[in-house]
Design a protein around this motif. Structure first.
Motif, PDB file in Angstrom:
ATOM      1  N   PRO A  31       0.889  -1.259   0.081  1.00  0.00           N
ATOM      2  CA  PRO A  31      -0.073   0.054  -0.128  1.00  0.00           C
ATOM      3  C   PRO A  31       0.839   1.077  -0.060  1.00  0.00           C
ATOM      4  CG  PRO A  31      -0.047  -1.012   2.237  1.00  0.00           C
ATOM      5  CD  PRO A  31       0.603  -1.903   1.253  1.00  0.00           C
ATOM      6  N   ILE A  32       0.213   2.240  -0.700  1.00  0.00           N
ATOM      7  CA  ILE A  32       1.233   3.604  -0.549  1.00  0.00           C
ATOM      8  C   ILE A  32       0.858   4.293   0.922  1.00  0.00           C
ATOM      9  CG2 ILE A  32       0.472   3.902  -2.892  1.00  0.00           C
ATOM     10  CD1 ILE A  32      -1.629   6.103  -1.983  1.00  0.00           C
ATOM     11  N   LYS A  65      -8.553  -0.830  -0.942  1.00  0.00           N
ATOM     12  CA  LYS A  65      -9.016  -1.949  -0.662  1.00  0.00           C
ATOM     13  C   LYS A  65      -9.486  -2.147   0.648  1.00  0.00           C
ATOM     14  CE  LYS A  65      -6.141  -4.465  -4.135  1.00  0.00           C
ATOM     15  NZ  LYS A  65      -5.136  -5.271  -4.579  1.00  0.00           N
ATOM     16  N   ARG A  66     -10.485  -2.176   1.028  1.00  0.00           N
ATOM     17  CA  ARG A  66     -11.132  -2.303   2.418  1.00  0.00           C
ATOM     18  C   ARG A  66     -10.215  -3.108   3.530  1.00  0.00           C
ATOM     19  NH1 ARG A  66     -15.699  -0.357   4.593  1.00  0.00           N
ATOM     20  NH2 ARG A  66     -16.657  -0.273   2.635  1.00  0.00           N
ATOM     21  N   GLY A  67      -9.749  -2.587   4.471  1.00  0.00           N
ATOM     22  CA  GLY A  67      -9.071  -3.301   5.684  1.00  0.00           C
ATOM     23  C   GLY A  67      -7.540  -3.513   4.965  1.00  0.00           C
TER      24      GLY A  67
END
Length: 254
Positions: A31-32, A65-67
Motif C-alpha cells: 500500500p502507498i 482495498k477495504r482493510g
C-alpha cells in the motif's frame, strides 16, 4: 512541505503523488502511505490528502482495498515509462526519434542574468529561439536559446526544427566550442510552460541553464531548458582523484 501559494494544496499534493506513481516509486504489491502518513510528510490536513487521493482514484491510478489500504492500480503501473539521460545530442545519436516545434524566433534584449552570461552590452540584442521538443510524440522539454547577434544573424532558420542549436553552431556555422558552464535545479510548471508541454500546472521540472564558450572563451550561446522530470534524469559519473592526503571528485556528466 508544499509551498507554492498560488496553487491549491490538494492539487500540489495530487501532482506529487501522481508523479511518484508514474515513476514507479510506489509498488502495487504494497500500500502507498496512509492518509495520516501523507498528512505528516507534506504538512497538510487529512482533508487535503483525501481530496488529492480522490482525484487519483477518479483517474484510475489508485484503488482502495477495504482493510488493506490504498494501492497503485494496474492503470497506474502501465503508464509508467523509462526516463532518458544525457544531452539531447546524445539522445538523438542513440536513434531516439525526436521532433521539434519552433514556437518563436525573435530579437530581444535578454534578462540581466542572461545578458551578463553572454557578456552583452545593456541594450544589445540577442536572437531568442523558443522550442518544444517531443520524443515519440510526447512532450519532453521546453527550451530557450539565446545567441549573440553576430552569430544569431547567421543561424539558418530552416534548420531550427531539424538540429539542436549546438549542432548548428558547430556543424553549420563553424563555431569551435570549448566548454560550457551549467547549473541544474528544480522547478514547477507554471501555466505558460504547462500549456506548451501539455502537462499539469505544478508538475515538477528539471531546470537547466548552460552558457557555452568557444576556444577564445567568448560566450556563444545561453540555454534555458525545462525538462519533464518523468521523462528525464541527470546522471554524473564521479571518479575519485587523489592528490597527497586530500582527495577530490572528478565529475563526468552523462
Amino acid at each position: 512541505m508544499l509551498i507554492e501559494k498560488e496553487i491549491p494544496l490538494y492539487y500540489q499534493l495530487e501532482t506529487i503523488l501522481r508523479n511518484r506513481i508514474l515513476s514507479g516509486e510506489f509498488s502495487s504489491e504494497a500500500p502507498i502511505p496512509s492518509e495520516e502518513a501523507l498528512s505528516h510528510e507534506y504538512e497538510v490536513s487529512r482533508i487535503t490528502v483525501r481530496r488529492a487521493l480522490a482525484s487519483l482514484e477518479k483517474d484510475n491510478l489508485i484503488v482502495r482495498k477495504r482493510g488493506k489500504g490504498t494501492f497503485v492500480s494496474e492503470d497506474g503501473q502501465s503508464v509508467s515509462s523509462p526516463k532518458l539521460s544525457g544531452s539531447i545530442e546524445d539522445i538523438i545519436s542513440m536513434g531516439v526519434k525526436t521532433t521539434v516545434e519552433v514556437v518563436d524566433t525573435s530579437w530581444v534584449t535578454p534578462p540581466e542574468n542572461i545578458r551578463e552570461s553572454l557578456k552583452l552590452m545593456k541594450n544589445q540584442k540577442a536572437l531568442k529561439v523558443e522550442k518544444v521538443r517531443y520524443i515519440h510524440d510526447d512532450s519532453f522539454s521546453h527550451v530557450l536559446n539565446f545567441i549573440p547577434s553576430n552569430i544569431g544573424e547567421k543561424v539558418p532558420r530552416d534548420l531550427l526544427s531539424e538540429k539542436p542549436m549546438l549542432m548548428i553552431l558547430e556543424e553549420d556555422l563553424g563555431v569551435n566550442v570549448k566548454r560550457a558552464v551549467q547549473t541544474i535545479g528544480a522547478a514547477i510548471a507554471d501555466a505558460d510552460i504547462a500549456g506548451k508541454l501539455r502537462i499539469r500546472v505544478g508538475e515538477p521540472l528539471l531546470k537547466v541553464q548552460r552558457t557555452v564558450y568557444d576556444v577564445d572563451e567568448i560566450p556563444v550561446e545561453h540555454v534555458l531548458a525545462y525538462y519533464r522530470s518523468d521523462k528525464y534524469y541527470y546522471t554524473v559519473n564521479q571518479i575519485r582523484m587523489r592528490a597527497g592526503e586530500n582527495g577530490k571528485w572528478d565529475d563526468n556528466s552523462i
